[in-house]
Design a protein around this motif. Structure first.
Motif, PDB file in Angstrom:
ATOM      1  N   GLU A   1      40.398  38.597  40.948  1.00 10.88           N
ATOM      2  CA  GLU A   1      40.083  37.622  42.016  1.00 10.88           C
ATOM      3  C   GLU A   1      38.710  36.981  41.753  1.00 10.88           C
ATOM      4  O   GLU A   1      38.499  35.805  42.039  1.00 10.88           O
ATOM      5  CB  GLU A   1      40.095  38.254  43.408  1.00 10.88           C
TER       6      GLU A   1
ATOM      7  N   ILE B   1      42.387  44.498  40.487  1.00 14.51           N
ATOM      8  CA  ILE B   1      42.776  43.264  41.176  1.00 14.51           C
ATOM      9  C   ILE B   1      41.518  42.475  41.581  1.00 14.51           C
ATOM     10  O   ILE B   1      41.444  41.261  41.388  1.00 14.51           O
ATOM     11  CB  ILE B   1      43.677  43.572  42.406  1.00 14.51           C
TER      12      ILE B   1
ATOM     13  N   HIS C   1      49.951  40.989  41.202  1.00 20.48           N
ATOM     14  CA  HIS C   1      49.191  41.898  42.066  1.00 20.48           C
ATOM     15  C   HIS C   1      50.085  42.431  43.184  1.00 20.48           C
ATOM     16  O   HIS C   1      50.024  43.607  43.518  1.00 20.48           O
ATOM     17  CB  HIS C   1      47.979  41.184  42.693  1.00 20.48           C
TER      18      HIS C   1
ATOM     19  N   GLU D   1      48.350  39.070  48.950  1.00 14.08           N
ATOM     20  CA  GLU D   1      48.804  38.581  47.640  1.00 14.08           C
ATOM     21  C   GLU D   1      50.025  37.661  47.778  1.00 14.08           C
ATOM     22  O   GLU D   1      50.149  36.682  47.045  1.00 14.08           O
ATOM     23  CB  GLU D   1      49.114  39.755  46.704  1.00 14.08           C
TER      24      GLU D   1
ATOM     25  N   GLU E   1      48.794  36.390  41.167  1.00 14.50           N
ATOM     26  CA  GLU E   1      48.875  36.954  42.532  1.00 14.50           C
ATOM     27  C   GLU E   1      50.221  37.665  42.725  1.00 14.50           C
ATOM     28  O   GLU E   1      50.291  38.715  43.359  1.00 14.50           O
ATOM     29  CB  GLU E   1      48.709  35.878  43.618  1.00 14.50           C
TER      30      GLU E   1
HETATM   31 FE   LIG Z   1      45.533  38.615  43.638  1.00 14.71          FE
END
Ligand SMILES: [Fe+2]
Ligand SMILES: [Fe+2]
Length: 183
Positions: free
Chosen positions: A166, A162, A87, A51, A84
């Protein structure tokens, strides 16, 4: 449900409370935690590195795309960078809940990460590299989800959440590439 699992599921409430008090220092990790904690921490730290690398790559792409006035692509890159980053924070949080230490060290970051940091020469290259990175993340998170199964459902749910994001990112990038091809 296996025998062992249904037996532990039926542990009476007093036993659960006593065990929780005995192991209070272990935080969120209770004796009912079935996963191999060391392995889970290693996997979560690899996801964290992934990430961080993805955040850095999207940031680079954002500023480069902005510089060439590709505003709509730039704003997509920025949004991905922010997601990101989020995350990474969620993974670091889970690592500490499990009594581990989130690895933010720049040393070895690219080795721990599953996805790569590729700058890309053109806007199209950047989008392609981001799509490759997303697809790598999707595959490795899916493997982690399967590995965790019922043994650490909190970490599994986080990774599933997550993973879904993505997949959205990959879809956004595929649409951007298609849009470029039709021009
Ligand atoms: Fe991510
Ligand atoms: Fe992503």
């Amino acid at each position: 449900m296996s025998e062992a699992r249904s037996a532990s599921f039926l542990s009476d409430i007093q036993t659960l409370r006593r065990r929780a008090r005995e192991h209070i220092a272990e935080g969120a990790v209770t004796p009912g935690y079935h996963a191999d904690r060391e392995v889970v921490l290693k996997l979560l730290n690899e996801a964290l590195a992934t990430e961080i690398i993805c955040t850095l790559r999207y940031k680079r792409h954002y500023y480069m795309a902005k510089g060439i006035h590709a505003e709509s692509v730039a704003s997509e890159f920025l949004q991905h960078a922010q997601e990101e980053q989020q995350h990474a924070d969620q993974l670091a949080e889970r690592i500490t809940q499990l009594g581990g230490a989130p690895d933010f060290s720049p040393d070895g970051l690219t080795t721990r990460s599953h996805a790569e940091y590729v700058e890309g020469d053109s806007l199209e290259d950047m989008i392609k590299e981001d799509l490759i990175a997303e697809r790598i993340a999707i595959d490795s998170y899916r493997e982690m989800v399967n590995y965790l199964g019922q043994d650490d459902s909190t970490s599994r749910r986080l990774l599933e959440e997550i993973l879904a994001k993505e997949e959205e990112h990959a879809d956004d990038l595929a649409s951007l590439l298609e849009g470029m091809a039709s021009h």
